[in-house]
Design a protein around this motif. Structure first.
Motif, PDB file in Angstrom:
ATOM      1  N   ASP A 192       0.858  -1.181   0.000  1.00  0.00           N
ATOM      2  CA  ASP A 192       0.000   0.000   0.000  1.00  0.00           C
ATOM      3  C   ASP A 192       0.894   1.232   0.000  1.00  0.00           C
ATOM      4  N   GLU A 193       0.861   2.007  -1.092  1.00  0.00           N
ATOM      5  CA  GLU A 193       1.762   3.148  -1.237  1.00  0.00           C
ATOM      6  C   GLU A 193       1.440   4.302  -0.291  1.00  0.00           C
ATOM      7  N   THR A 194       0.231   4.367   0.241  1.00  0.00           N
ATOM      8  CA  THR A 194      -0.180   5.519   1.056  1.00  0.00           C
ATOM      9  C   THR A 194      -0.585   5.123   2.467  1.00  0.00           C
ATOM     10  N   ALA A 195      -0.080   4.004   2.951  1.00  0.00           N
ATOM     11  CA  ALA A 195      -0.497   3.514   4.269  1.00  0.00           C
ATOM     12  C   ALA A 195      -0.193   4.506   5.381  1.00  0.00           C
ATOM     13  N   ALA A 196       0.970   5.152   5.354  1.00  0.00           N
ATOM     14  CA  ALA A 196       1.347   6.080   6.429  1.00  0.00           C
ATOM     15  C   ALA A 196       0.540   7.366   6.358  1.00  0.00           C
ATOM     16  N   VAL A 197       0.166   7.819   5.167  1.00  0.00           N
ATOM     17  CA  VAL A 197      -0.656   9.013   5.034  1.00  0.00           C
ATOM     18  C   VAL A 197      -2.064   8.744   5.536  1.00  0.00           C
ATOM     19  N   ASP A 198      -2.608   7.577   5.214  1.00  0.00           N
ATOM     20  CA  ASP A 198      -3.956   7.226   5.664  1.00  0.00           C
ATOM     21  C   ASP A 198      -4.060   7.206   7.176  1.00  0.00           C
ATOM     22  N   GLU A 199      -2.935   6.844   7.841  1.00  0.00           N
ATOM     23  CA  GLU A 199      -2.940   6.751   9.291  1.00  0.00           C
ATOM     24  C   GLU A 199      -2.547   8.051   9.960  1.00  0.00           C
ATOM     25  N   ASP A 200      -2.155   9.081   9.185  1.00  0.00           N
ATOM     26  CA  ASP A 200      -1.644  10.317   9.752  1.00  0.00           C
ATOM     27  C   ASP A 200      -2.780  11.139  10.354  1.00  0.00           C
ATOM     28  N   PRO A 201      -2.755  11.393  11.684  1.00  0.00           N
ATOM     29  CA  PRO A 201      -3.830  12.123  12.313  1.00  0.00           C
ATOM     30  C   PRO A 201      -3.682  13.632  12.226  1.00  0.00           C
ATOM     31  N   VAL A 202      -2.590  14.127  11.628  1.00  0.00           N
ATOM     32  CA  VAL A 202      -2.357  15.560  11.583  1.00  0.00           C
ATOM     33  C   VAL A 202      -3.425  16.233  10.750  1.00  0.00           C
ATOM     34  N   PRO A 203      -4.112  17.253  11.265  1.00  0.00           N
ATOM     35  CA  PRO A 203      -5.165  17.913  10.493  1.00  0.00           C
ATOM     36  C   PRO A 203      -4.586  18.653   9.305  1.00  0.00           C
ATOM     37  N   SER A 204      -5.423  18.807   8.282  1.00  0.00           N
ATOM     38  CA  SER A 204      -4.935  19.480   7.080  1.00  0.00           C
ATOM     39  C   SER A 204      -4.834  20.977   7.303  1.00  0.00           C
ATOM     40  N   ASP A 205      -3.955  21.589   6.513  1.00  0.00           N
ATOM     41  CA  ASP A 205      -3.812  23.040   6.497  1.00  0.00           C
ATOM     42  C   ASP A 205      -4.374  23.508   5.179  1.00  0.00           C
ATOM     43  N   SER A 206      -5.517  24.140   5.202  1.00  0.00           N
ATOM     44  CA  SER A 206      -6.207  24.460   3.961  1.00  0.00           C
ATOM     45  C   SER A 206      -5.418  25.370   3.055  1.00  0.00           C
ATOM     46  N   ALA A 207      -4.472  26.117   3.629  1.00  0.00           N
ATOM     47  CA  ALA A 207      -3.648  27.007   2.808  1.00  0.00           C
ATOM     48  C   ALA A 207      -2.425  26.310   2.286  1.00  0.00           C
ATOM     49  N   GLY A 208      -2.295  25.036   2.657  1.00  0.00           N
ATOM     50  CA  GLY A 208      -1.113  24.298   2.214  1.00  0.00           C
ATOM     51  C   GLY A 208       0.113  24.741   2.935  1.00  0.00           C
ATOM     52  N   GLY A 209      -0.028  25.346   4.108  1.00  0.00           N
ATOM     53  CA  GLY A 209       1.125  25.899   4.796  1.00  0.00           C
ATOM     54  C   GLY A 209       1.656  25.002   5.854  1.00  0.00           C
ATOM     55  N   ALA A 210       2.048  25.598   7.015  1.00  0.00           N
ATOM     56  CA  ALA A 210       2.811  24.889   8.019  1.00  0.00           C
ATOM     57  C   ALA A 210       1.950  23.963   8.822  1.00  0.00           C
ATOM     58  N   ALA A 211       2.296  22.687   8.783  1.00  0.00           N
ATOM     59  CA  ALA A 211       1.715  21.741   9.715  1.00  0.00           C
ATOM     60  C   ALA A 211       2.765  21.273  10.673  1.00  0.00           C
ATOM     61  N   SER A 212       4.031  21.549  10.386  1.00  0.00           N
ATOM     62  CA  SER A 212       5.123  21.167  11.273  1.00  0.00           C
ATOM     63  C   SER A 212       5.413  22.305  12.218  1.00  0.00           C
ATOM     64  N   ALA A 213       6.472  22.108  13.013  1.00  0.00           N
ATOM     65  CA  ALA A 213       6.843  23.149  13.968  1.00  0.00           C
ATOM     66  C   ALA A 213       7.403  24.371  13.277  1.00  0.00           C
ATOM     67  N   VAL A 214       7.750  24.237  11.997  1.00  0.00           N
ATOM     68  CA  VAL A 214       8.340  25.373  11.309  1.00  0.00           C
ATOM     69  C   VAL A 214       7.359  25.916  10.286  1.00  0.00           C
TER      70      VAL A 214
END
Length: 460
Positions: A192-214
């Motif tokens: 499954d090429e997207t298994a880790a993305v499917d399990e990722d609980p991080v909410p989306s950033d609608s602006a495509g911006g920072a989801a990390s600490a930076v």
């Protein structure tokens, strides 16, 4: 790691090993081509073969290796990684068959261009697959890097050993066989090429911006299979990437590529003129029964070239640096690893020639550290890309990354060839030290910015 992680890591490790087997075998051939060919035929004219000429030839192939990573990254986001990895393996095999059939340096150039095109799609495909399909990303990057280093070290070593007994053209054809086998394996792999993305609980950033600490975010918007559907969208997604910290990460990967290619392309040629690197006739080290069985006769010219084995050894010890770097990406800020790793490369650029003048012992020690440091920084910039980019543009981001590492970085070979033709090795290593200093400086800046962001987040 779970079963899906293991299946993905197995495939990308095999493919990564093949890519770097071919990539780092080429400098072994460069030292032969400098003797084998007098001119580069170009239709109505021809060029004399010098280090500068061969630097341009090798840069053409290595450059396509990098430039093709960008459209490769776009394709990854549209059609997935599996088919691209399979095509890459079969394409590389075909290119080395053509290399073995080359009657002149022009056909050599065409074979290197074919290899560059085929190999170029691997890194965005393989790294996007790791970042989206493997839950234990840092460990996956580490094993992936180790496999690449095994290919990096064993490819030149096997090439050097084969050259003891057969001509370089036969060696090139023999080297095509493993990629054919690996391609057959890739056709059968399932995961499954997207298994880790499917399990990722991080909410989306609608602006495509920072989801990390930076400001990049490994989570993104979670559209694992969205990709780039048009030229206009390519422009929008590219601007989104470069509007944030990825622009500085791109400077780091360019510095890495220029240093890497600049130091390795002519390393065997640099070493062969040093004390202790004189050719050793094969007949003087093997028993007569063995040389007779192998068809090696006195005066045949078959000899052990120590510089080829030093070069291979330098690359093999890179496994340690790659593994350490991969493990540390899960334990320290990636920006700290970039600052420290590139700082060490800058110091080694200054220290290499003095160590060579001091004798074989100091040279071996500095060479071992150089091999580790060259590959220590790679997991850090790979993981940094994942932190500074959204998941839905991960293939595109790795396409840009390897455009910088192997496309812009390919100029390191041309720069090295020109410096060695018109200046001195000391000037080359001073230039390399400058590349290391740039990478270290940008890493330190990113680290300071990360800490400021963290401090602001802690304020009430």
């Amino acid at each position: 790691m779970n079963s899906n992680d293991r299946a993905i890591v197995a495939l990308v490790s095999v493919a990564h090993g093949m890519v770097h087997t071919y990539e780092l075998s080429i400098p072994i051939f460069v030292s032969i081509w400098l003797v084998e060919f007098d001119v580069l035929p170009l239709g109505l004219t021809q060029l004399e073969v010098t280090a500068a000429t061969l630097g341009l030839v090798v840069t053409a192939g290595y450059g396509l290796f990098g430039v093709g990573a960008l459209p490769g990254g776009v394709l990854v986001d549209r059609i997935g990684s599996d088919r691209l990895i399979t095509a890459s393996l079969f394409g590389m095999a075909g290119s080395f068959v053509l290399l073995g059939l080359s009657p002149n340096l022009l056909v050599v150039t065409l074979a290197l261009l074919l290899w560059g095109a085929a190999a170029s799609v691997y890194h965005p495909a393989g790294l996007a697959l790791l970042s989206k399909g493997v839950a234990e990303r840092g460990t996956g990057f580490a094993y992936h890097g180790i496999a690449g280093n095994v290919g990096t070290g064993l490819g030149p070593l096997v090439t050097a050993i084969l050259l003891l007994f057969v001509d370089w053209t036969a060696v090139a054809v023999l080297l095509a066989v493993p990629a054919l086998v690996a391609g057959a394996y890739a056709m059968r792999a399932e995961f499954d090429e997207t298994a880790a993305v499917d399990e990722d609980p991080v909410p989306s950033d609608s602006a495509g911006g920072a989801a990390s600490a930076v400001d990049g975010g490994s989570g993104g918007d979670g559209r694992a299979d969205a990709g780039v559907a048009s030229l206009a969208e390519f422009g929008v997604e590219s601007r989104r990437l470069f509007a944030g910290g990825f622009a500085l990460v791109f400077v780091v990967v360019m510095a890495s590529g220029l240093y890497y290619r600049g130091v390795l392309t002519f390393m065997p040629n640099l070493l062969e003129s040093l004390p202790g690197f004189d050719p050793i006739p094969l007949i003087s080290v093997l028993p007569p029964a063995v040389t007779d069985a192998l068809g090696v006769r006195a005066g045949s010219g078959r000899a052990i070239n120590p510089e080829r084995y030093f070069y291979s050894g330098l690359l093999i010890v890179g496994v340690l640096g790659q593994y350490l770097g991969g493990k540390l990406t899960d334990r320290i800020p990636v920006e700290l690893g970039l600052a420290g790793g590139f700082g060490l490369l800058a110091v080694l650029g200054v220290a290499f020639l003095p160590a060579a003048d001091a004798g074989i012992g100091p040279l071996l020690a500095v060479g071992a550290v150089l091999g580790c440091a060259l590959f220590f920084v790679q997991p850090f910039y790979q993981a940094t890309v994942a932190e500074y980019t959204p998941a839905d543009a991960r293939g595109l981001s790795y396409g840009y990354t390897y455009l910088g590492v192997f496309g812009v970085g390919a100029l390191g070979g041309a720069i090295a060839g020109a410096i060695l033709t018109y200046a001195t090795p000391a000037a080359l290593f001073a230039t390399l030290a400058g590349f290391g200093a740039v990478g270290s400086g940008v890493g330190a800046y990113l680290l300071r910015r990360r800490r400021k962001v963290a401090e602001r987040a802690e304020l009430p």
